[in-house]
Design a protein around this motif. Structure first.
Motif, PDB file in Angstrom:
ATOM      1  N   THR A 163     -74.074  85.502  93.468  1.00 42.95           N
ATOM      2  CA  THR A 163     -73.280  84.859  94.516  1.00 42.95           C
ATOM      3  C   THR A 163     -74.103  83.853  95.309  1.00 42.95           C
ATOM      4  OG1 THR A 163     -72.077  86.949  94.743  1.00 42.95           O
ATOM      5  CG2 THR A 163     -71.741  85.319  96.471  1.00 42.95           C
ATOM      6  N   CYS A 164     -75.408  84.093  95.405  1.00 49.47           N
ATOM      7  CA  CYS A 164     -76.238  83.239  96.261  1.00 49.47           C
ATOM      8  C   CYS A 164     -76.632  81.923  95.592  1.00 49.47           C
ATOM      9  CB  CYS A 164     -77.486  83.989  96.717  1.00 49.47           C
ATOM     10  SG  CYS A 164     -78.782  84.140  95.469  1.00 49.47           S
ATOM     11  N   ILE A 165     -76.532  81.834  94.269  1.00 47.61           N
ATOM     12  CA  ILE A 165     -76.949  80.614  93.569  1.00 47.61           C
ATOM     13  C   ILE A 165     -76.196  79.381  94.075  1.00 47.61           C
ATOM     14  CG2 ILE A 165     -77.004  79.429  91.340  1.00 47.61           C
ATOM     15  CD1 ILE A 165     -79.208  81.393  91.596  1.00 47.61           C
ATOM     16  N   PRO A 166     -74.848  79.407  94.139  1.00 49.07           N
ATOM     17  CA  PRO A 166     -74.138  78.221  94.653  1.00 49.07           C
ATOM     18  C   PRO A 166     -74.553  77.858  96.071  1.00 49.07           C
ATOM     19  CG  PRO A 166     -72.611  79.707  93.559  1.00 49.07           C
ATOM     20  CD  PRO A 166     -73.905  80.448  93.685  1.00 49.07           C
ATOM     21  N   LEU A 167     -74.739  78.872  96.925  1.00 48.92           N
ATOM     22  CA  LEU A 167     -75.116  78.606  98.313  1.00 48.92           C
ATOM     23  C   LEU A 167     -76.490  77.953  98.393  1.00 48.92           C
ATOM     24  CD1 LEU A 167     -73.950  81.953  99.982  1.00 48.92           C
ATOM     25  CD2 LEU A 167     -72.698  79.799  99.811  1.00 48.92           C
ATOM     26  N   CYS A 168     -77.423  78.433  97.584  1.00 47.84           N
ATOM     27  CA  CYS A 168     -78.773  77.871  97.594  1.00 47.84           C
ATOM     28  C   CYS A 168     -78.785  76.449  97.038  1.00 47.84           C
ATOM     29  CB  CYS A 168     -79.715  78.762  96.787  1.00 47.84           C
ATOM     30  SG  CYS A 168     -80.034  80.371  97.548  1.00 47.84           S
ATOM     31  N   ILE A 169     -77.995  76.212  96.002  1.00 53.24           N
ATOM     32  CA  ILE A 169     -77.911  74.861  95.434  1.00 53.24           C
ATOM     33  C   ILE A 169     -77.352  73.889  96.465  1.00 53.24           C
ATOM     34  CG2 ILE A 169     -76.727  73.433  93.719  1.00 53.24           C
ATOM     35  CD1 ILE A 169     -76.888  75.798  91.794  1.00 53.24           C
ATOM     36  N   ILE A 170     -76.265  74.291  97.122  1.00 51.96           N
ATOM     37  CA  ILE A 170     -75.653  73.439  98.147  1.00 51.96           C
ATOM     38  C   ILE A 170     -76.641  73.173  99.275  1.00 51.96           C
ATOM     39  CG2 ILE A 170     -73.853  73.335  99.915  1.00 51.96           C
ATOM     40  CD1 ILE A 170     -72.113  75.038  97.994  1.00 51.96           C
ATOM     41  N   SER A 171     -77.303  74.226  99.727  1.00 51.34           N
ATOM     42  CA  SER A 171     -78.272  74.091 100.816  1.00 51.34           C
ATOM     43  C   SER A 171     -79.392  73.131 100.444  1.00 51.34           C
ATOM     44  CB  SER A 171     -78.852  75.470 101.155  1.00 51.34           C
ATOM     45  OG  SER A 171     -79.900  75.358 102.082  1.00 51.34           O
ATOM     46  N   PHE A 172     -79.905  73.265  99.230  1.00 50.94           N
ATOM     47  CA  PHE A 172     -81.012  72.417  98.782  1.00 50.94           C
ATOM     48  C   PHE A 172     -80.583  70.958  98.661  1.00 50.94           C
ATOM     49  CE2 PHE A 172     -83.760  70.669  95.367  1.00 50.94           C
ATOM     50  CZ  PHE A 172     -84.984  70.801  96.006  1.00 50.94           C
ATOM     51  N   VAL A 173     -79.396  70.732  98.116  1.00 50.52           N
ATOM     52  CA  VAL A 173     -78.896  69.359  97.953  1.00 50.52           C
ATOM     53  C   VAL A 173     -78.680  68.703  99.317  1.00 50.52           C
ATOM     54  CG1 VAL A 173     -76.935  67.973  97.175  1.00 50.52           C
ATOM     55  CG2 VAL A 173     -77.866  69.754  95.689  1.00 50.52           C
ATOM     56  N   LEU A 174     -78.070  69.444 100.251  1.00 48.43           N
ATOM     57  CA  LEU A 174     -77.841  68.896 101.589  1.00 48.43           C
ATOM     58  C   LEU A 174     -79.159  68.599 102.301  1.00 48.43           C
ATOM     59  CD1 LEU A 174     -74.839  71.066 102.874  1.00 48.43           C
ATOM     60  CD2 LEU A 174     -74.793  68.724 102.002  1.00 48.43           C
ATOM     61  N   LYS A 175     -80.152  69.443 102.047  1.00 49.09           N
ATOM     62  CA  LYS A 175     -81.471  69.213 102.644  1.00 49.09           C
ATOM     63  C   LYS A 175     -82.106  67.948 102.059  1.00 49.09           C
ATOM     64  CE  LYS A 175     -84.082  72.815 103.017  1.00 49.09           C
ATOM     65  NZ  LYS A 175     -85.046  73.912 102.713  1.00 49.09           N
ATOM     66  N   CYS A 176     -81.969  67.780 100.763  1.00 49.65           N
ATOM     67  CA  CYS A 176     -82.521  66.584 100.112  1.00 49.65           C
ATOM     68  C   CYS A 176     -81.834  65.314 100.603  1.00 49.65           C
ATOM     69  CB  CYS A 176     -82.379  66.694  98.596  1.00 49.65           C
ATOM     70  SG  CYS A 176     -83.485  67.910  97.840  1.00 49.65           S
ATOM     71  N   CYS A 177     -80.574  65.444 101.008  1.00 51.82           N
ATOM     72  CA  CYS A 177     -79.805  64.288 101.492  1.00 51.82           C
ATOM     73  C   CYS A 177     -79.915  64.111 103.006  1.00 51.82           C
ATOM     74  CB  CYS A 177     -78.338  64.443 101.095  1.00 51.82           C
ATOM     75  SG  CYS A 177     -78.049  64.412  99.314  1.00 51.82           S
ATOM     76  N   PHE A 178     -80.791  64.896 103.653  1.00 51.83           N
ATOM     77  CA  PHE A 178     -81.018  64.813 105.102  1.00 51.83           C
ATOM     78  C   PHE A 178     -79.769  65.165 105.915  1.00 51.83           C
ATOM     79  CE2 PHE A 178     -83.886  61.735 103.082  1.00 51.83           C
ATOM     80  CZ  PHE A 178     -85.119  62.157 103.571  1.00 51.83           C
ATOM     81  N   ILE A 179     -78.852  65.939 105.334  1.00 45.19           N
ATOM     82  CA  ILE A 179     -77.627  66.312 106.044  1.00 45.19           C
ATOM     83  C   ILE A 179     -77.848  67.558 106.896  1.00 45.19           C
ATOM     84  CG2 ILE A 179     -75.228  67.075 105.746  1.00 45.19           C
ATOM     85  CD1 ILE A 179     -75.096  65.298 103.272  1.00 45.19           C
ATOM     86  N   CYS A 180     -78.645  68.482 106.395  1.00 42.26           N
ATOM     87  CA  CYS A 180     -79.010  69.658 107.180  1.00 42.26           C
ATOM     88  C   CYS A 180     -80.412  70.091 106.762  1.00 42.26           C
ATOM     89  CB  CYS A 180     -78.004  70.794 106.994  1.00 42.26           C
ATOM     90  SG  CYS A 180     -78.015  71.527 105.345  1.00 42.26           S
ATOM     91  N   ASN A 181     -80.959  71.047 107.481  1.00 40.47           N
ATOM     92  CA  ASN A 181     -82.323  71.493 107.186  1.00 40.47           C
ATOM     93  C   ASN A 181     -82.367  73.016 107.107  1.00 40.47           C
ATOM     94  OD1 ASN A 181     -85.074  71.168 106.652  1.00 40.47           O
ATOM     95  ND2 ASN A 181     -85.617  71.347 108.813  1.00 40.47           N
ATOM     96  N   THR A 182     -81.499  73.561 106.277  1.00 36.70           N
ATOM     97  CA  THR A 182     -81.403  75.011 106.126  1.00 36.70           C
ATOM     98  C   THR A 182     -82.639  75.568 105.427  1.00 36.70           C
ATOM     99  OG1 THR A 182     -78.997  74.831 105.933  1.00 36.70           O
ATOM    100  CG2 THR A 182     -80.011  76.897 105.210  1.00 36.70           C
TER     101      THR A 182
END
Length: 218
Positions: A150-169
């Motif tokens: 279950t955590c794989i999608p959440l981690c992928i989303i978090s990492f992508v958003l971090k790479c795009c400077f949208i959030c810093n989770t």
């Protein structure tokens, strides 16, 4: 498409690849091991698996300060009623907490027990699709996860958003208690994108130098 448009798109793609490579290098070398101190409450996302994963996660967070870690967002598979009951009971039992601000976010299970890896690619993409609006709206400061698919999608989303400077989770992964000598499939993936990689057995600490040994939770 003219030459200028092609060059702009190519530059953007190169910038994305360079950013991804930089983030992965920073994480895998341990350069991002320590988070800066914060004075404001930490908006926390918690990925709840099922069975033993749920028990481990609740054991991990039972002593955290609800005043400092709030609000809390529990991401639970839409079909996992048992874990939902455990989470609500857990929050209710911590009656001494100053802040009981928590929310339940339902997402599709990315991989069922004994599901083939090939078919799980499609179910994971579906889970990413449903999870993305939640994560984009919440933009948590920290994501806690401990092994379930279950955590794989959440981690992928978090990492992508971090790479795009949208959030810093900050992604914190805890390898399962039952993993004494080898990493789980989830662990093998998150080695490259989890900011902190926690293990419960000394042998795994030897296998991955940047991991942090925390002892057994159960």
């Amino acid at each position: 498409m003219d030459q200028l448009q092609f060059e702009v798109i190519l530059l953007l793609l190169l910038a994305v690849v360079a950013r991804l490579a930089y983030m992965i290098h920073k994480i895998t070398t341990g350069s991002n091991l320590y988070a800066p101190k914060r004075s404001a409450p930490c908006k926390t996302a918690i990925c709840i698996g099922s069975g033993g994963h749920t028990t481990e996660m609740l054991k991990l967070i039972e002593n955290i300060s609800f005043q400092h870690y709030n609000p809390r967002y529990y991401f639970i598979s839409s079909s996992d009623k048992t874990s939902l009951r455990k989470v609500t009971d857990f929050e209710s039992d911590k009656s001494f907490a100053i802040n009981k601000d928590y929310f339940i976010c339902y997402i599709p299970r990315s991989r069922a027990v004994n599901q083939s890896y090939i078919s799980s690619v499609f179910t994971t993409l579906i889970s990413v699709f449903y999870s993305f609006p939640h994560f984009l709206k919440i933009r948590p400061d920290m994501l806690l996860c401990n092994g379930p698919g279950t955590c794989i999608p959440l981690c992928i989303i978090s990492f992508v958003l971090k790479c795009c400077f949208i959030c810093n989770t900050r992604i914190i992964f805890i390898e399962s208690f039952c993993r004494t000598k080898s990493f789980s499939l989830t662990g093998k993936i998150l080695i490259y994108i989890a900011d902190n990689f926690l293990v419960q057995w000394p042998y795994l600490k030897i296998k991955l130098k940047r991991s942090e040994y925390i002892g057994q939770l159960l």
